[in-house]
Structure formats: C-alpha cells, structure tokens
Design a protein around this motif. Structure first.
Motif, PDB file in Angstrom:
ATOM      1  N   TYR A 161      -9.698  -8.363  16.381  1.00  0.00           N
ATOM      2  CA  TYR A 161      -8.648  -9.112  17.090  1.00  0.00           C
ATOM      3  C   TYR A 161      -9.002 -10.593  17.069  1.00  0.00           C
ATOM      4  O   TYR A 161     -10.086 -10.992  17.511  1.00  0.00           O
ATOM      5  N   HIS A 204      -3.343 -12.979  17.460  1.00  0.00           N
ATOM      6  CA  HIS A 204      -2.571 -13.570  18.559  1.00  0.00           C
ATOM      7  C   HIS A 204      -1.444 -14.404  17.963  1.00  0.00           C
ATOM      8  O   HIS A 204      -1.661 -15.122  16.981  1.00  0.00           O
ATOM      9  N   VAL A 255       0.212  -9.835  17.982  1.00  0.00           N
ATOM     10  CA  VAL A 255       0.368  -9.449  19.396  1.00  0.00           C
ATOM     11  C   VAL A 255       0.585 -10.710  20.220  1.00  0.00           C
ATOM     12  O   VAL A 255       0.157 -11.802  19.852  1.00  0.00           O
ATOM     13  N   HIS A 258     -10.958  -2.241  14.581  1.00  0.00           N
ATOM     14  CA  HIS A 258     -10.031  -3.370  14.697  1.00  0.00           C
ATOM     15  C   HIS A 258     -10.785  -4.688  14.790  1.00  0.00           C
ATOM     16  O   HIS A 258     -11.865  -4.740  15.380  1.00  0.00           O
ATOM     17  N   ILE A 267     -13.810  -8.921  18.552  1.00  0.00           N
ATOM     18  CA  ILE A 267     -12.895 -10.003  18.916  1.00  0.00           C
ATOM     19  C   ILE A 267     -13.485 -11.328  18.432  1.00  0.00           C
ATOM     20  O   ILE A 267     -14.709 -11.509  18.459  1.00  0.00           O
ATOM     21  N   ALA A 304      -3.153  -6.473  22.611  1.00  0.00           N
ATOM     22  CA  ALA A 304      -4.196  -6.085  21.654  1.00  0.00           C
ATOM     23  C   ALA A 304      -4.992  -4.898  22.200  1.00  0.00           C
ATOM     24  O   ALA A 304      -5.246  -3.913  21.497  1.00  0.00           O
ATOM     25  N   LEU A 361      -5.591  -7.606  14.228  1.00  0.00           N
ATOM     26  CA  LEU A 361      -4.628  -8.000  15.252  1.00  0.00           C
ATOM     27  C   LEU A 361      -4.714  -9.507  15.425  1.00  0.00           C
ATOM     28  O   LEU A 361      -5.811 -10.059  15.589  1.00  0.00           O
ATOM     29  N   HIS A 406      -3.011  -1.747  21.998  1.00  0.00           N
ATOM     30  CA  HIS A 406      -2.945  -1.228  20.626  1.00  0.00           C
ATOM     31  C   HIS A 406      -4.246  -0.490  20.260  1.00  0.00           C
ATOM     32  O   HIS A 406      -4.220   0.605  19.705  1.00  0.00           O
ATOM     33  N   ASP A 457      -8.174 -13.989  18.559  1.00  0.00           N
ATOM     34  CA  ASP A 457      -7.549 -14.535  19.765  1.00  0.00           C
ATOM     35  C   ASP A 457      -6.991 -15.941  19.523  1.00  0.00           C
ATOM     36  O   ASP A 457      -7.344 -16.595  18.539  1.00  0.00           O
TER      37      ASP A 457
END
Lengths: 434, 434
Positions: free
Chosen positions: A234, A268, A324, A232, A345, A330, A266, A333, A236
């Motif tokens: 993510y 934000h 998310v 993943h 991230i 996150a 993912l 998930h 932010d």
C-alpha cells in the motif's frame, strides 16, 4: 476422508520410525551434528549414483511430457547437489534447538517445574518434484532430533531412492539409527500417511497450493504450510514516491514465483496519478503486466482487473492495481482479500504507519521495505522449515523452532495435590533462573 | 464435512465480531482491564436475573430428564455466580500477554525486525451445560485482546442469554465494543461456526471427548483441546513404597473425573507383591475398583482387566493395574496406550528416572509426585484456557499464552531484497535487547 487406511506394512514401518524417534530424542547435540556430517560425507561419496539416477528420472519425465518448470525443479546436477550437501553441513552448525529451558519454577519446597524444548517426534513430509528438498528437510529434522517419513513425487523416484540410500549409509556411520529416515514410494502409502495421527506429529507439504489444501482437508495431523500468498503493498499519500517505486518493483519482480512477492498494489488516490506516471514505464520495462481498476484504467493502465483478480496469486509477472481513497479502504481491502502472509506500507506519516502495522493481522507487517524480506534466512533463522499462514504459532517464516515442542518436567518427593486442596499447603510459585 | 454452510446472517455477525477484534487488538492493557471490571460489575448487578434464568433452565432440564451430573454442571446459584464474578476480577489482574517482544534484530542499517505477541483474533468456543464456563472464557478472551463467538448448550440457553446481556451491558460502560462477544443460540449456527475458517482463528471445545473429536474432524480451524486423558503412574523397583502409595491414591482419588487422574497403574514385578499387599486395602477403603492383569489377579486383585481397559479413560473410581518386568516394558505400554497427557514415575534411582522423563513423550512427565499437579493454576499460570494433548505448542495446561500469537514487524527506509541478492549488501543479523 478420501484417503485409504494405512496398510499393516506402513504401520509397522511407522512404529520403527517412532522407535527411532524416541532414541533420537535422547541424543546429544554432538551426536546429531556428527550424524549430519556423516550424511554429508555419504552424499558426497554417492554423487555419481545420485546424479545418474536423476538423469534417468529426467529422461523418463521428458518422455512423459512433464512441464518445463517441473523438469527444472526435478533436475539435480552436480552443482545443485553440492549446494545441497553444503546445506547439510550448514544445518549441522545451527544452534541446538533442543533442551532449551523456557520455564523454571518452584511450586513448593522440593517440587520443581521445568519446561524444556523437545523434538516433535516424527515429521511427515510430502513434496513434489524437487529432490534437493528431501536432503534439506531430512537434515533439518535430524538436527532438531526428529525422525521423518518422506514421500517424494514419482517423477523423482530414482533420485530420491539414491539420496535416501546415501543418507542411510551416512547414518550407519553415526550413532543415530537409520530407521529415523524413511522413504515412502507409492502414492497409496503417501495418502495413508495422512491417517497416521498419533504416529506422525506434523505434516510438512512442499508443493502446490492444491497439494497443501488437499492435505489440510484430509488429515487430523497438524499441517505446517501455506495455501496462498496474496501479499499487498500500500502506497500512502505521505509516501516518498521514489522509495515506493523501488519497493514496488522489488516486491513484484525480484522473484515473482515466491509466495512473498506482491500480487496487488494499493495506491492512495492523492499519489496515484504521479506514481503511475513514473511507475508504468518501469513495470513495462520489467515485463510486468498491470491490471487496473477503473481509476487506474483512466490513469494509463490498459488492462482491466476483474473482481477475481484481487484474490488471485499470480506467482508471475502480473500485478493488480487499485486506487483507494483512504488507509481504511486499504485496510478493508487487505482484510477481505489478503491471505495473512505479508503486507507492506510505504509512508512517512508515523500515525498512518502505526495504524497499518497494528490493524493488518498478517504474520508480517512491513513499513517502507519490500515484502520479499519475509523469509527465514533473511530474518536470520539460519534455515527455513516453511512459511505458515495460519494464525497460531509457529507463523510466518519458520526456522528450526517449528520442529520442536516442549514438555513439562515436574520433580517432587512424594508430593500430592490433596494437601494443597485441603489448604494444609499452598503453592510458592517462585520463578528460578532459566 | 458434516456441517452446514454458514448462513448469510452468521457470516454478517462474524464480520462484525472480526471488526471488533481488530479494534480490540489495538486496545491498551488498561482499557482491557477496565472492561473486565465493568463486566464484573454488570454481572453483579444482574445476579438476580441470571440466577432466575438458570432456575428456569434447570426446571425445563429436569422435566426433559437431564442426567444428575449435567444438572449439577448446569446449576448456577448465587455462590457459584459470585465465584465466577470473582474469577473475572482475577483475570483482569493477570499480566498483559499482548505486546511482549520476543525478538528484536537489526537486519541491516535502518532495517529492524521485531516479533511481538498479538491476539489471535476471534476465538470460537463451544461448550456444554456449564454456564460459568462462558463467563470464564469470555474474560480470558477479552483479557488477551480477542473477540469471541460463543455457543452454549441448549439446556443453558436462558442462563447464557442473561449472562451475555450482562456482559454486553458491562462492555457498554467500557471503551471496548460489545460486538466483541457474540452468543450463538441455535444448533445449526453452532455447527456452521466450524466452517468459518478465515474468520475464526481457534476453536476451544469445552465438553465431552465425543464433542472434541467431532469438532476436530469437522473443521479446518485449529482446535485447542484434548480428546483423552489416559495417564499412567509407574512404580519402579527402586521406589519408596509409602510415597508411591500416597501418590497412587492421590493420582486416582483426589478428583477422579479430571483428565489428569490416572487410569492405569504399572508396577515393577519386584515390588508388585509388597505394594499390592499394602495398597489393596487402601484402594478398597477409598472405593476404587481395581482391575488387574493375570499377575495382579494372583496377587489379590479380584477383577480382570480386559485388553480394552488399557485404553479406557474411566473418569471414575476405577483403576487398571499391570505388572511389568522392566522400565522398558512400562515405557512400551505407555507409548502404546497413553494419550501423551501426563505420566509419572516413582523411583529413587536417578538413572531410571532420567530414562522415564526423556522417553515418555507426554506433555507432562513427572517424578515422585501426583499426576493431578498437571493444571494451569497449579503450574502458576493464573488461568487455564484448556489442556492440550496435541504435540505442537501450546501443549499441556495452557494459560493465556494459548490465546495469543505473534506478528513480525519489519521497519525499513526503502530497503529492497535485490541489493542483498546481488551481493551489494549483506545482512548484519545483530540481536538487540528485548
């Protein structure tokens, strides 16, 4: 278990491999280096035979309708072979992983404990199609003092036989017994290999997820490998969106067939609209098919992600995208759908970064960089034996250290436990220099 | 697999344990120390309840005809409980195994790789009879930042429930969530625990060989444990026979029920007559029943060893004795019948010693000392999670390090792989201080 009992002949072969492993375990660094040099020379000498054997394998496989991607893995032309031979010479130059002192302790006057790295013993390798993998894994095994029982795919039969003949020849010119490398050729033998617990110390599967899972379910021997790579990225709310896009594109597109490529992005909710605004054209341009949740669909991603998408390893230019509302969502998930491989991230908020890095229990947790860095060569290990998604060490990208274990050596002078149990003596437990 | 699918309720409990593990993994050294202190205090406060629960368990088990040896393991009187509580306080004082930096490397300007020890996550423990084992393993798990799902024997049901109630109470007075310790009470749940792969990271069985083997065959989760301890002592022709006899007596008699006690004594033919002449009276005096091969029978050992004896773990005052004509024959015997646990040689010949120490691939190879030293406390680990006879690390006596793994942390600033793949950048791979 669904695998047949090993034949008497297989057990006999395993016994001779094991015997070779015992001698190999006592070989010096220089002996093992020289053996790899001799193998590289022998492979060079046999280039023609190997390439011509490979052409026969290719011809037969084309007739049998093997898929394009498997054919391209099977193919071993002179260039690929030369690269593999160069790889053998590089493995020879890696630092010796054997005999490293990890612990050195006086337990009592005259009673000394040492813990030293030693080879595992015998490695079993089961691989599909790629004959260059045989060359690589045989040299890694020998460099770390291990014998190996190898089983390649039937489509590469002639190539593998030609390679092992050359390796045999090379070992014949060295001080290492050529029994140390053993090639199995029938499917029945390959399955029985899984039953050789006590004679084989580690199984390394090189192939599809299905192969790895089948092996894990059908052997008591430890397996080094990973079944899935659901990674993943993510992004932010506190992310630099230009960097985020660079990282997202690299993590997905730089080599989508790799296990460390991302399958899910993912976002934000605060940055999702502006990020997707920029990102969708870039992904389109790179040929990436995006699948989005409902919010993403409203933000320009046309295709819908199904529930099953969050657990799918595409290994292709496909990316599922989800919005998310918080870092916690996150994390939840990833915990639910991830495979504990590598997750990254993008954020400039140190607190959020910290939370992510210490909550995600994957072997690799990354900040502001691409998941594609999760690799033994990029980590500087000099070689990669495999990537493990199990939790216990060795996990993540595994270098030569994955092929060694340790042994406790205790040397005394008539020391007995009863004197310590009675209280007549007590342990000093004094650590000495390593 | 012969184990039932986990119930929805078990999965729900496992999810809350896993959540507790995530928080626990972020706790500080001091928080975990304090939690163990609070548990020790709570166990002290609940002494009466625990002991009285144990008396009920004992009464019921006597009525059910439990064997003497199991009854003695089940028994938890105030003395044994106090010792267990003291053990919790000792575990609190062990050095923190979490957050140790094992690797620190610059991969590129602004791109830093670290490898830090982290907890495994959730440990599954299945133990028979001994309720003090629950206290010990719970404190080791928490000390190393792990949550634990525990399943004790039904004979200790009330004791285990009283203990976990106290632990819960203790955790309630600490900053650690009490979901981190979960007790399963039915046999069905215990079996389903083996199916919780992905939710449980390691299974530690504490019980009979049969239990361990059953578990190994019925789970994909890694198992820390050993099925057999068939340890050998080889007395070489160049041995000091007085030391040899001391070591032999200690290795067999000091605690014969332990896995590190010897089951077979191998004697070089040159010293066999004079050694047995001395040794037989000593072994007789210690109540050891000797079983010999044909040569031993001619040298005064009355009982015959059957072929199966060489592979039998007696865990009792029984010892099989064999005469070998060379160190090679001794090595061959150990390789054939040993369980790669601990084997020792008595010799004053450095060459023979060296050959033995580097040919026997057991986790412990000893020179001129008793096999009974193979133990985490004696090695100075401060605690013993278990003894592993698998080849891969952790092997041999395992301290707290068996409950931790590591994670790679990679921190960058927008770094992507494509720049390295294109050759625009190259890796620096510069090791930094640990």
């Amino acid at each position: 278990m669904n695998v047949p009992e090993p034949s008497t002949e297989l057990v006999q072969r395993a016994i001779s491999v094991r015997r070779a492993a015992t001698y190999l375990g006592q070989s010096t660094d220089i002996q093992r280096k020289e053996a790899l040099g001799a193998i590289a020379d022998a492979l060079s000498l046999c280039r023609k035979e190997i390439v011509s054997a490979n052409q026969q394998d290719l011809k037969r496989s084309i007739e049998n309708g093997l898929s394009e991607s498997l054919l391209s893995r099977l193919k071993l032309n002179e260039n690929k072979l030369d690269a593999a031979i160069e790889g053998v010479r590089k493995v020879a130059c890696l630092p010796d992983p054997i005999g490293i002192r990890q612990l050195h302790r006086q337990l009592d006057e005259g009673l000394y404990l040492e813990r030293l790295t030693v080879p595992l013993g015998v490695i079993g390798v089961i691989f599909e199609a790629r004959p260059d993998a045989l060359i690589q894994i045989a040299s890694l095994a020998l460099r770390s003092g291990n014998a190996a029982i190898l089983k390649g795919g039937s489509e590469a039969k002639l190539t593998n036989e030609a390679i092992v003949k050359a390796i045999d020849h090379g070992l014949g010119n060295s001080s290492i017994n050529s029994d140390a490398i053993c090639l199995l050729t029938t499917r029945r033998e390959s399955l029985s290999l899984l039953r050789l617990d006590g004679m084989v110390d580690l199984i390394i599967p090189r192939g599809s997820n299905d192969l790895v899972r089948f092996i894990q379910d059908n052997t008591r021997i430890p397996v080094l490998g990973h079944a899935d790579g659901i990674c993943h990225l993510y992004i932010d709310s506190a992310a630099d969106l230009d960097k985020a896009l660079r990282i997202a594109i690299d993590s997905k597109c730089q080599y989508p067939a790799a296990c460390n490529a991302i399958e899910t992005l993912l976002l934000h909710k605060d940055i999702a609209p502006s990020f997707l605004d920029k990102a969708i054209p870039f992904f389109n341009e790179s040929g990436v098919k995006l699948l989005g949740d409902q919010v993403c669909n409203s933000l320009g991603i046309e295709n819908k992600a199904e529930e099953s998408d969050w657990s799918t390893e595409y290994l292709d230019l496909v990316l599922s995208v989800k919005v998310v509302s918080s870092i916690d969502q996150a994390l939840d998930h990833i915990s639910r759908h991830g495979s504990r491989h590598t997750d990254s991230i993008v954020t400039n908020d140190p607190k959020t970064a910290n939370k992510f890095l210490h909550s995600v229990d994957s072997s690799g947790v990354f900040l502001n960089c691409s998941t594609r860095f999760a690799d033994g060569f990029r980590y500087g290990f000099g070689a990669e034996v495999g990537i493990s998604t199990q939790t216990l060490p060795p996990r993540g990208p595994v270098g030569l250290e994955g092929l060694v274990t340790y042994r406790y050596f205790l040397k005394g002078d008539g020391h007995v436990v009863s004197e310590f149990a009675s209280g007549a003596k007590s342990f000093s437990h004094k650590d000495l220099g390593l």
